[in-house]
Design an enzyme around this catalytic site. Structure first.
Site, PDB file in Angstrom:
ATOM      1  N   SER A  52       0.861  -1.185   0.000  1.00 28.29           N
ATOM      2  CA  SER A  52       0.000   0.000   0.000  1.00 28.29           C
ATOM      3  C   SER A  52       0.893   1.230   0.000  1.00 28.29           C
ATOM      4  CB  SER A  52      -0.889   0.015   1.250  1.00 28.29           C
ATOM      5  OG  SER A  52      -1.551   1.259   1.407  1.00 28.29           O
ATOM      6  N   TYR A  55      -1.833  -0.272  10.615  1.00 23.41           N
ATOM      7  CA  TYR A  55      -1.972  -0.718   9.228  1.00 23.41           C
ATOM      8  C   TYR A  55      -0.691  -0.418   8.450  1.00 23.41           C
ATOM      9  CZ  TYR A  55      -3.705  -1.030   4.428  1.00 23.41           C
ATOM     10  OH  TYR A  55      -3.869  -1.362   3.096  1.00 23.41           O
TER      11      TYR A  55
END
Length: 247
Positions: free
Chosen positions: A145, A158
């Site tokens: 990501s 995250y």
């Protein structure tokens, strides 16, 4: 999806394939002639996607999968070998993103992100790496990501898992001389990531931002297809793909 016109040998395994990037990747690669093998927890959804791919002329199979369980991952890989003979590509895509501040102490969700995003990626690697090393070729694609490149409030845990996925991928790339390793780092992408868990206000804000400027999952699928389609002597190490409006 258009009917496949090119034949490829060896299966492409895709985790988290019941929606979002995983589903889009399965559909796109199948349309290019790759035999795809889909895994996710929602077996009924996998069956529907496989049926649609086959109706469009592609080759697809599936098995229910929990990436946090190494036995489940090994069974998934074994089933793919039984159907396809060889495994050429693993797309480690399964992930969760319940966003919240660290001070909220949502420890169960921290552990879920570690288990799915990082441990699940490790399990996938552990299940296919010996096979790929033995056959002298293979390609592992780890979906990270842009949160693995920067850290924002509410995304600390995250981001930590995605930073770890990038570090793991780079280390594996340096260690193996026969297995190609690619990191795919998407920005805002339309998916179901913000629909479960996390702080309600934070998740709603991310959903709104994604609705306004998010990439279609098909854009990430095309980036994955580009990496997969390169000749064996070319290792595309990382692709970062963001919406043009994302900063």
């Amino acid at each position: 999806m258009t009917t496949a016109t090119t034949s490829h040998d060896g299966a492409v395994l895709i985790t988290g394939a019941s929606s979002g990037i995983g589903e889009a990747t399965a559909r796109h690669l199948a349309s290019l002639g790759y035999p795809v093998f889909l895994g996710a927890r929602r077996a009924d959804r996998l069956t529907a996607i496989v049926d649609e791919i086959r109706e469009a002329g592609g080759r697809a199979d599936s098995r229910q999968l929990d990436v946090t369980d190494i036995d489940s991952v090994r069974a998934f890989v074994g089933a793919a070998r039984e159907v396809n003979g060889t495994i050429e590509v693993l797309v480690n895509n399964a992930g969760v993103m319940p966003l919240s501040t660290v001070s909220a102490l949502r420890i169960d969700e921290w552990n879920q992100m570690i288990d799915v995003n990082l441990r699940g990626t490790l399990h996938g690697i552990a299940a296919v790496l010996p096979l790929m090393e033995a056959q002298g070729r293979g390609h592992i694609i780890n979906v990270a990501s842009v949160s693995g490149l920067r850290v924002d409030p509410t995304a600390a845990v995250y981001s930590a898992t995605k930073f770890a996925v990038r570090a793991l991928s780079e280390g594996l790339r340096q260690e193996s001389t026969v297995v190609r390793v690619t990191i795919i780092s998407p920005g805002f992408t339309v998916s179901e990531l913000t629909e479960q868990g996390g702080d309600a206000d934070t998740q709603a804000a991310v959903r709104e931002a994604t609705a306004q400027l998010g990439l279609p999952a098909s854009a990430v699928a095309e980036a994955i297809a580009y990496a997969v389609s390169q000749p064996s002597s070319v290792d595309v190490n990382e692709i970062i793909v963001r919406p043009t409006l994302q900063r």
